[in-house]
Design an enzyme around this catalytic site. Structure first.
Site, PDB file in Angstrom:
ATOM      1  N   ALA A  34       3.014   2.615  -2.377  1.00  0.00           N
ATOM      2  CA  ALA A  34       1.657   2.653  -1.841  1.00  0.00           C
ATOM      3  C   ALA A  34       1.551   3.753  -0.798  1.00  0.00           C
ATOM      4  O   ALA A  34       2.481   4.548  -0.629  1.00  0.00           O
ATOM      5  CB  ALA A  34       1.301   1.303  -1.236  1.00  0.00           C
ATOM      6  N   ASN A  35       0.417   3.842  -0.129  1.00  0.00           N
ATOM      7  CA  ASN A  35       0.260   4.768   0.996  1.00  0.00           C
ATOM      8  C   ASN A  35      -0.499   4.058   2.111  1.00  0.00           C
ATOM      9  O   ASN A  35      -0.933   2.914   1.946  1.00  0.00           O
ATOM     10  CB  ASN A  35      -0.440   6.055   0.538  1.00  0.00           C
ATOM     11  N   ARG A  36      -0.658   4.728   3.234  1.00  0.00           N
ATOM     12  CA  ARG A  36      -1.167   4.067   4.439  1.00  0.00           C
ATOM     13  C   ARG A  36      -2.687   4.072   4.571  1.00  0.00           C
ATOM     14  O   ARG A  36      -3.218   3.735   5.624  1.00  0.00           O
ATOM     15  CB  ARG A  36      -0.552   4.706   5.684  1.00  0.00           C
ATOM     16  N   SER A  37      -3.413   4.477   3.533  1.00  0.00           N
ATOM     17  CA  SER A  37      -4.874   4.475   3.630  1.00  0.00           C
ATOM     18  C   SER A  37      -5.395   3.069   3.944  1.00  0.00           C
ATOM     19  O   SER A  37      -4.989   2.096   3.306  1.00  0.00           O
ATOM     20  CB  SER A  37      -5.474   4.953   2.303  1.00  0.00           C
TER      21      SER A  37
ATOM     22  N   ALA B 173      -7.475   7.185  -1.522  1.00  0.00           N
ATOM     23  CA  ALA B 173      -6.198   7.911  -1.430  1.00  0.00           C
ATOM     24  C   ALA B 173      -5.385   7.506  -2.647  1.00  0.00           C
ATOM     25  O   ALA B 173      -4.622   6.534  -2.624  1.00  0.00           O
ATOM     26  CB  ALA B 173      -5.481   7.540  -0.137  1.00  0.00           C
TER      27      ALA B 173
END
Ligand code: C5P
Length: 225
Positions: A29-32, A95
């Site tokens: 995942a990412n931090r968006s 994102a």
């Protein structure tokens, strides 16, 4: 009856991160947080638009009064976007993960006792913004992308606008010193066909309201439904 400059218009917004599975219990995942996309969907709704909000697993709740479509992966997000079209305008604030795991396991991966770690293989995800920007028939009259840059913001975002084929890019400088990433303020540059316009630093909610108003101005001129 809904009033406002976007009454009778359909606007699609993508938001949040995507999750790309490694196996049934793990993901990349990412931090968006989904904060800017959520604020934008609310602002478009407040101007009277019918909003379809396609969101990955965000950490802020979706706004009330919009059609929420929850997805997990980039591929699901593309399918949901295609399902939601046609739209008068589409704003891509998600994102999206650039890669998914090509060799994701159908079962939970197990340590095999040898001390050897598994190797993940990646496959490129579809570029949802580019796909919609480059549609022939059925392309929204206004397609807006975002660009998070850490240097040469205008040059990189201008090149991105051309490469993707979208109408506008909302560019921001996310270098750590700005405190923008994860913060409540944003300083954006709006890149259009006619140039780059730097907006003063303001809250993400105010950026959303100003951008929603610009979208309303643009598509009332375009006059499409
Ligand atoms: O290329 P980059 O990821 O920097 O572009 C960012 C813009 O493209 C954002 O508007 C984002 O929502 C969109 N995007 C997309 N699908 C992807 C990658 C990015 O829609 N696979």
């Amino acid at each position: 009856l809904v009033a406002g400059p976007l009454a009778g218009r359909h606007v699609l917004v993508t938001s949040g991160p995507t999750h790309e599975p490694i196996d049934p219990v793990r993901y990349i995942a990412n931090r968006s947080s989904g904060a800017q996309g959520t604020a934008l969907a609310a602002a478009l709704r407040d101007l009277g638009a019918r909003v379809t909000f396609v969101t990955g697993p965000a950490s802020v709740p979706p706004p009330d009064g919009v059609q929420v479509v929850q997805v997990e992966t980039a591929q699901q997000m593309l399918a949901a976007v295609q399902q939601a079209l046609p739209a008068d305008a589409a704003v891509f604030a998600a994102a999206v993960a650039d890669w998914r795991v090509a060799n994701a396991g159908a079962q939970k991966m197990k340590k095999d006792g040898t001390g050897r770690a598994p190797a993940l293989e990646f496959a490129e995800n579809p570029d949802i913004l580019a796909t919609v920007s480059q549609m022939g028939a059925g392309r929204p009259a206004l397609v807006v992308g975002f660009a998070a840059e850490t240097e040469q913001v205008v040059a990189h975002a201008t090149a991105k606008r051309a490469r993707k084929g979208c109408d506008w890019i909302v560019a921001n400088d996310v270098s750590p010193a700005t405190g923008i990433m994860g913060g409540s303020e944003n300083a954006v540059t709006l890149i259009t066909a006619t140039g780059a316009e730097s907006w003063p630093r303001m809250t993400k909610d105010q950026v959303a309201r100003d951008l929603a108003q610009r979208i309303a101005d643009a598509i009332s001129v375009a006059g499409s439904r």
